[in-house]
Design an enzyme around this catalytic site. Structure first.
Site: not given
Ligand code: NDP
Length: 265
Positions: A47, A83
């Site tokens: 990420k 997210d």
């Protein structure tokens, strides 16, 4: 769940998993770029490193320092973080919780914590207390985010029953973003590594664990045994996927992803 949404919206596309070694990330992205793949997700451990492979990242992903969703826009690969938005949507949809003016205790200071703390501050939380095993990591997060969140009172405490007692007593929501409980085989208890002072937590306090596993996480079970309303991270998983689907296709997937996940369990 992405394939269920493609089917529901009659979009001719397929979502497939690839396992990519850390050292192969740049090559993998070059391959996806060459093949004109329209979008993809990235997860642990890519990420952060994915950012250097992209042409652009959203402001939100830049601040959080992590990308989980990439979209092809013209000839460019653009990174997003869904997210944070997924977490907020799940808090509201699954738990009926709006952070504005509320007090939240966050366990953890890793990638998931960064997205959740950013989301809580953006949504106007009055107070966010960050508790992490490595307090230097939590202090670094605070140092980065506090200037961006002038309306949120932020503190750091160490991760122990003693230091968490006072913040937990006054909290509206306790959020676990650590991996505590992820690898526990005895699903009833995390034993000595459980840092929460359960005796000091009001049963009206809500509990959200971003970790998810079949049969609920040990911390969710513990919170429920304490009389609290508690949820695991399945709702966040679905909501971040819904946001990614919207970025890639421009369509709202409706309840197709939720139904797919419910049918799979
Ligand atoms: P990171 O590796 O970035 O951070 C891990 C965090 O957990 C750190 O704060 C670390 O503390 C803490 N930690 C790990 N082991 C322990 C332990 N034994 N005791 C106390 N603290 C511990 O991971 P992420 O933040 O990316 O992910 C964390 C979890 O969140 C994962 O389980 C992941 O699956 C889940 N997640 C769920 C999502 C969803 O959609 N529901 C989305 C994203 C993540 P320290 O800094 O001290 O090492």
């Amino acid at each position: 769940m992405q394939n269920a949404a493609f089917a529901a919206k009659e979009i001719n596309a397929v979502y497939v998993p690839f396992s990519v070694r850390e050292t192969d990330l740049h090559h993998a992205v070059t391959g996806l770029r060459t093949l004109h793949v329209q979008g993809f997700n990235v997860t642990i451990p890519h990420k952060q490193n994915i950012i250097s492979c992209l042409d652009r990242v959203s402001l939100e992903a830049q601040v959080i320092g992590a990308v989980n969703t990439v979209a092809r826009e013209g000839n460019k690969l653009v990174g997003y973080n869904t997210d944070a938005g997924g977490f907020l949507r799940s808090l509201q949809y699954d738990l009926g919780f709006l952070p504005h003016g509320r007090r939240v205790v966050v366990l953890g200071a890793g990638g998931a914590a960064r997205a959740c703390v950013y989301a809580l501050c953006q949504a106007g939380a009055a107070e966010v207390v960050i508790a992490n095993r490595n307090t230097a990591r939590a202090e670094a997060l605070l140092g980065e985010f506090a200037p961006l969140c002038p309306h949120t009172n932020m503190h750091v405490v160490s991760l122990s029953k003693e230091t968490l007692a006072a913040p937990c007593l006054g909290a509206d929501l306790i959020l676990n973003t650590t991996s505590i409980g992820l690898d526990v085989l005895d699903t009833d208890t995390v034993g000595a590594s459980d840092p929460l002072p359960w005796g000091n937590i009001n049963s009206e306090t809500l509990f959200y664990d971003v970790v998810y596993k079949p049969g609920f996480t040990p911390l969710v079970k513990r919170a429920r045994a304490n009389g609290m309303v508690a949820l695991d991270g399945i709702g966040m998983l679905i909501a971040q996927g819904e946001e990614a689907f919207k970025i890639w296709t421009g369509f709202d997937p409706g309840d197709s992803m939720r139904r797919a996940v419910a049918n799979a369990n």
